[in-house]
Design a protein around this motif. Structure first.
Motif, PDB file in Angstrom:
ATOM      1  N   GLU A 271       0.878  -1.168   0.000  1.00 42.57           N
ATOM      2  CA  GLU A 271       0.000   0.000   0.000  1.00 42.57           C
ATOM      3  C   GLU A 271       0.920   1.223   0.000  1.00 42.57           C
ATOM      4  O   GLU A 271       1.485   1.567   1.039  1.00 42.57           O
ATOM      5  N   PRO A 272       1.133   1.886  -1.154  1.00 44.79           N
ATOM      6  CA  PRO A 272       2.102   2.982  -1.246  1.00 44.79           C
ATOM      7  C   PRO A 272       1.697   4.198  -0.401  1.00 44.79           C
ATOM      8  O   PRO A 272       0.552   4.639  -0.441  1.00 44.79           O
ATOM      9  N   TYR A 273       2.650   4.690   0.353  1.00 46.62           N
ATOM     10  CA  TYR A 273       2.438   5.860   1.199  1.00 46.62           C
ATOM     11  C   TYR A 273       2.267   7.092   0.316  1.00 46.62           C
ATOM     12  O   TYR A 273       3.039   7.328  -0.608  1.00 46.62           O
ATOM     13  N   GLU A 274       1.232   7.890   0.603  1.00 41.44           N
ATOM     14  CA  GLU A 274       0.958   9.092  -0.191  1.00 41.44           C
ATOM     15  C   GLU A 274       1.099  10.382   0.603  1.00 41.44           C
ATOM     16  O   GLU A 274       0.993  11.456   0.031  1.00 41.44           O
TER      17      GLU A 274
ATOM     18  N   SER B 168       5.531   3.167   3.257  1.00 38.91           N
ATOM     19  CA  SER B 168       4.450   2.362   2.682  1.00 38.91           C
ATOM     20  C   SER B 168       4.169   1.180   3.606  1.00 38.91           C
ATOM     21  O   SER B 168       5.052   0.709   4.326  1.00 38.91           O
TER      22      SER B 168
ATOM     23  N   THR C  87      -1.912   8.529   4.749  1.00 37.61           N
ATOM     24  CA  THR C  87      -2.799   8.051   3.694  1.00 37.61           C
ATOM     25  C   THR C  87      -1.999   7.165   2.741  1.00 37.61           C
ATOM     26  O   THR C  87      -0.806   7.384   2.524  1.00 37.61           O
ATOM     27  N   TYR C  88      -2.688   6.171   2.183  1.00 33.19           N
ATOM     28  CA  TYR C  88      -2.049   5.186   1.314  1.00 33.19           C
ATOM     29  C   TYR C  88      -2.827   5.062   0.016  1.00 33.19           C
ATOM     30  O   TYR C  88      -4.036   5.246  -0.020  1.00 33.19           O
ATOM     31  N   GLY C  89      -2.110   4.728  -1.041  1.00 35.15           N
ATOM     32  CA  GLY C  89      -2.732   4.507  -2.339  1.00 35.15           C
ATOM     33  C   GLY C  89      -3.381   3.141  -2.386  1.00 35.15           C
ATOM     34  O   GLY C  89      -3.326   2.371  -1.417  1.00 35.15           O
ATOM     35  N   PRO C  90      -3.994   2.812  -3.517  1.00 33.84           N
ATOM     36  CA  PRO C  90      -4.630   1.507  -3.644  1.00 33.84           C
ATOM     37  C   PRO C  90      -3.603   0.386  -3.491  1.00 33.84           C
ATOM     38  O   PRO C  90      -2.480   0.502  -3.981  1.00 33.84           O
TER      39      PRO C  90
ATOM     40  N   THR D  47       6.472   0.118  -7.094  1.00 32.04           N
ATOM     41  CA  THR D  47       6.396   1.435  -6.457  1.00 32.04           C
ATOM     42  C   THR D  47       6.175   1.236  -4.963  1.00 32.04           C
ATOM     43  O   THR D  47       5.126   0.733  -4.555  1.00 32.04           O
TER      44      THR D  47
END
Length: 98
Positions: A8-11, A64, A19-22, A59
């Motif tokens: 879950e990539p750190y945003e 993350s 918050t994390y990406g998909p 990525t």
């Protein structure tokens, strides 16, 4: 790569926390759950309890969330891309995890 992980990539941070990406599920990896010393995002030495080697296209920014094959959820501390332009060697990304 014998293992499968979820990244879950750190945003960034929001008013409610990180918050994390998909999530990217079923990412091929080689996982070693051993204790080692690593350099954290702030430059300090930290203890890494898992090391993950994945393909070069993955990525995974620092911080993350990573779900390991054991089911344990950990955080990426340091990411090292390994490339060898012009040489017959595989490229990879090494992720040191909390």
């Amino acid at each position: 790569m014998p293992h499968r992980i979820i990244i879950e990539p750190y945003e960034g941070d929001s008013a409610y926390g990180p918050t994390y990406g998909p999530p990217a599920a079923n990412v091929p990896a080689l996982v070693s759950e051993t204790v080692r010393t690593a350099r954290g995002p702030d430059g300090r030495d930290v203890t890494s309890t898992a090391q993950v080697i994945t393909g070069p296209e993955v990525t995974c920014p620092p911080e993350s969330r990573i779900t390991l094959p054991s089911g344990r959820i950990t955080t990426a501390l340091h990411i090292s891309p390994h490339t060898a332009p012009g040489l017959p060697l595989p490229e990879s990304t090494e992720v040191m995890c909390e």
